[in-house]
Design an enzyme around this catalytic site. Structure first.
Site, PDB file in Angstrom:
ATOM      1  N   GLU A  71       4.417  -4.774   5.817  1.00 19.41           N
ATOM      2  CA  GLU A  71       5.038  -5.318   4.607  1.00 19.41           C
ATOM      3  C   GLU A  71       5.822  -6.613   4.806  1.00 19.41           C
ATOM      4  O   GLU A  71       7.012  -6.684   4.499  1.00 19.41           O
ATOM      5  CB  GLU A  71       5.960  -4.264   3.977  1.00 19.41           C
ATOM      6  CG  GLU A  71       5.238  -3.095   3.359  1.00 19.41           C
ATOM      7  CD  GLU A  71       6.147  -2.240   2.484  1.00 19.41           C
ATOM      8  OE1 GLU A  71       7.343  -2.573   2.329  1.00 19.41           O
ATOM      9  OE2 GLU A  71       5.659  -1.231   1.959  1.00 19.41           O
TER      10      GLU A  71
ATOM     11  N   TRP B 178       3.628   8.830   2.493  1.00 21.40           N
ATOM     12  CA  TRP B 178       4.991   8.387   2.777  1.00 21.40           C
ATOM     13  C   TRP B 178       5.935   9.339   2.054  1.00 21.40           C
ATOM     14  O   TRP B 178       6.025   9.293   0.847  1.00 21.40           O
ATOM     15  CB  TRP B 178       5.227   6.953   2.311  1.00 21.40           C
ATOM     16  CG  TRP B 178       6.537   6.438   2.820  1.00 21.40           C
ATOM     17  CD1 TRP B 178       7.755   6.496   2.206  1.00 21.40           C
ATOM     18  CD2 TRP B 178       6.769   5.819   4.086  1.00 21.40           C
ATOM     19  NE1 TRP B 178       8.731   5.966   2.999  1.00 21.40           N
ATOM     20  CE2 TRP B 178       8.160   5.540   4.175  1.00 21.40           C
ATOM     21  CE3 TRP B 178       5.961   5.487   5.172  1.00 21.40           C
ATOM     22  CZ2 TRP B 178       8.741   4.939   5.286  1.00 21.40           C
ATOM     23  CZ3 TRP B 178       6.534   4.884   6.263  1.00 21.40           C
ATOM     24  CH2 TRP B 178       7.912   4.611   6.315  1.00 21.40           C
TER      25      TRP B 178
END
Length: 722
Positions: A457, A597
């Site tokens: 990310e 996640w």
């Protein structure tokens, strides 16, 4: 996809264990029938130094010197972190970019008396991880500095330690934000401390190299694999710390899981000058190899390399003679892996859907200082749920984690801690590359690891970021060209530069959590359109999920009520998100893997949402590992093929005010029957992916609901209607 970094394409991403080392090879292997038929009995003494430390959470001038008075310091044992409480209490602020937990300098000191019997040996202080920057001293002598909070490192303490006498080991540790040490920013706290084990490793001066980015110095690379035989290349890095030259050979033995020798080889002799090293490369062949076959059969061999001093002593080695000076053993799992853009991941030639989770390394009230037993508990929970793949996000984790993954047959995605931001500097690039090499060399021998990730990310798709990612991809290619490189991207631009450096691409996608599914923009629509537009792209989902509090509940879970950042995260909404996401992922074989996640709630000190400040509650299990959330059982019903499941959801919503409710059950049974206070309500309505529902009118007062699956498993809950 052609990597923009110029990496060579692999028509078939077939990976094996080990690491190719570009060095001057010498010697050839022999497989004499007269060679010894057992692995080495020589072991390196390794002294546990975890107990007996004193700790000060501040800087202290002169604390490295033996005469410093540390009597007022706190007694501690390692693993230890000073951020076990303040990094989970929600004291940080993302809006002001301020850390609400202590990020600064601390000191550790302990006394140690090495025995006189170590005379003539090399003494190495080994740290399995210290965060973030460590300076190590012995008796005031600075042995060195290590920058990076996740990898093993060693320093030569041979000259600094005095045998038979008291010595003081002092470690100055800082977890302040260094511009040249990743991670610079992340959705997890950077805890400070000596949070993994410390030991003293004793070796002969003629040894297998200890200063190779914390690696074992023995690297195994699978070269060929068939039903009849497997050929492996074993690279052993020797080092001569004697002043004079030594005549050296290397003997390598491979044993099977029962300890029986299946292959041996001894290199020819060569002279190694004092203070220098040699690299030995050997080829060994294993007949009728037993494959490491994931969770079905995680079979492991052991490769033991011995360094022989052929100048002195005698040991019959099939025509060779010498004294064994050092030995190192590493695991070996023989397997092939591949990723196809249409059919996804395969292990040993068969397609294997990766039912994966992400996991951090922290625990409630402990931070990063966790025990091996707690790692075992985590794997037990993952086994129960049916997990077969693990992303060790977002950094190198404890050696025990990768050992357990080998032993239990998990496919592992291992990642370097390049998260969010990069510094446009040579120093940052050098440190990121160092941490990448540490990750690979220290863990090359784990058959569980299939993927090396170069980051997660990145916020800015600019030249500095992509130059850094390209450099890390080049490190992966140079260090281990047989495994698969990847990257976790959260950009909405499917053609962002981030995804052009690695063999495979993965996306962090939070449909119905960070963004609502609206109109044509759906999870299925996004995935199918990307696959259609770029059919050669090897795609995966590296993150997906939603938050949940076990204390928050709602009858009809909706995006408008349970929102990220809000103080209401219903358990029902999390379960709904996972049901809907899995319905998209499961039938799409072109997705080579998916990773929930998160497996466990974890600390995120800047967060103020759900029921607890400082916590990311997207875990399927609570931070303290005591409660499995409903979504856990959804995956257990879908992933665990060896255990029967029947689970009534919303079980913690015990106090009810509305008589009309929908009861939902996850079950591996073909059908489920429901009773209420002993009354048979009949068969529940079956939906896809092991979900069963039935509308129910509760009785006033106590309501006992019992669901019985055709699999023979019954579950019971009690709710009270007031």
């Amino acid at each position: 996809m052609t990597p923009s970094s110029g990496l060579p394409r692999r028509s078939l991403l077939t990976a094996s264990l080990g690491l190719a080392v570009a060095a001057g090879a010498w010697g050839t292997a022999s497989t004499s029938a007269q060679a010894a038929t057992s692995a080495s009995s020589v072991t390196r003494p390794q002294v546990d130094l975890n107990a007996g430390w004193r700790f000060l959470r501040s800087d202290a001038a002169g604390a490295q010197y033996p005469g410093f008075d540390d009597s007022s310091w706190m007694p501690v044992s390692v693993p230890h972190t000073w951020n076990n409480l303040d990094a989970q209490d929600g004291g940080s602020s993302k809006s002001t970019n301020s850390d609400g937990y202590y990020r600064g300098t601390s000191w550790y000191r302990r006394h140690y008396t090495p025995p006189a019997s170590y005379s003539g040996s090399m003494l190495w202080l080994q740290f399995d991880a210290v965060s973030l920057v460590a300076d190590v001293y012995v008796n005031g002598v600075h042995l060195g500095q290590h920058r990076g909070g996740f990898g093993r490192f060693r320093f030569d303490a041979s000259k600094a330690l005095v045998l038979g006498q008291d010595n003081v080991i002092a470690v100055k540790v800082s977890n302040e934000a260094f511009p040249d040490v990743p991670p610079l920013s992340a959705d997890f706290p950077v805890g400070g401390g000596i949070y993994r084990g410390v030991s003293l490793v004793v070796t002969d001066p003629l040894m297998i190299r200890m200063t190779d980015f914390g690696g074992p110095g023995v690297y195994v690379r699978q070269q060929s694999l068939s039903a009849s035989s497997a050929t492996v290349a074993v690279t052993t890095k020797t080092w001569n710390n004697y002043r004079s030259s030594r005549s050296v050979a290397v003997r390598t033995v491979i044993t099977d899981a029962a300890g029986e020798v299946v292959a041996t080889g001894t290199s020819s002799f060569a002279s190694v000058e004092g203070g220098k090293g040699r690299v030995v490369e050997q080829q060994l062949t294993i007949s009728a190899p037993h494959l490491w076959d994931g969770t079905d059969d995680p079979y492991l061999y052991t490769v033991t390399a011995e360094v022989l001093d052929t100048s002195v002593g005698f040991l019959d080695l099939g025509g060779a003679s010498g004294t064994v000076r050092d030995a190192v053993a590493v695991t070996l799992g023989l397997r092939s892996i591949a990723v196809d853009p249409d059919t996804g991941f395969s292990l040993n030639g068969r397609n294997l859907p990766l039912h994966g989770v992400n996991a951090h390394q922290d625990r409630l009230n402990q931070g990063w200082a966790v025990s091996d037993a707690q790692h075992v508990q985590d794997f037990d929970l993952m086994d129960e749920m049916g997990v077969n793949a693990l992303r060790t996000a977002h950094y190198q984790q404890a050696p025990t984690v990768y050992d357990l993954a080998d032993q239990r047959g998990y496919i592992v995605w291992a990642e370097v801690p390049v998260v969010d931001l990069v510094t446009d500097s040579a120093a940052f690039t050098a440190n990121a590359e160092q941490q990448m090499r540490e990750l690979i060399r220290q863990n090359h021998h784990h058959p569980s690891i299939a993927f090396w990730s170069i980051g997660n990310e990145q916020r800015y798709d600019n030249t500095a970021t992509n130059t850094l990612l390209a450099a890390l991809a080049n490190v992966v290619e140079a260090e281990d060209p047989d495994r698969i490189s990847t990257y976790a991207c959260n950009s909405f631009n499917n053609n962002a530069g981030f995804v052009k450096h690695t063999d495979t691409t993965a996306y962090n996608k939070y449909f119905d959590w960070y963004y609502e599914v609206q109109g044509a923009y759906t999870f299925a629509g996004w995935a199918d359109s990307l696959h259609k537009a770029q059919p050669n792209r090897k795609l995966a989902i590296s993150e997906y999920g939603a938050g949940a509090s076990i204390h928050h509940h709602e009858e009809n879970p909706m995006f408008s009520k349970t929102r990220p950042g809000s103080n209401f995260h219903s358990e029902e909404y999390q379960a709904k998100v996972h049901e809907e996401n899995w319905a998209v992922i499961a039938p799409r074989t072109y997705l080579w893997g998916s990773f929930v996640w998160n497996m466990f709630d974890f600390a995120s000190d800047w967060r103020d949402e759900g029921d607890t400040r400082g916590r990311n509650d997207k875990g399927l299990v609570t931070y303290d590992r005591t409660v499995r959330k409903d979504a856990f059982y959804f995956y257990k019903a879908n992933w665990n093929t060896t255990a029967s499941t029947t689970h009534i959801t919303s079980r913690r919503w015990t106090d009810r005010t509305d008589a009309n409710t929908t009861v939902k059950v996850y079950s591996t049974g073909a059908s489920v029957r429901l009773t209420l206070n002993g009354r048979d309500l009949g068969a529940m309505k079956a939906a896809e992916y092991h979900v069963f529902t039935l509308g129910v009118t509760l009785d006033p007062g106590t309501n006992t609901l019992q669901a019985t699956g055709s699999n023979g498993v019954t579950d019971t809950v009690t709710w009270t209607l007031t």
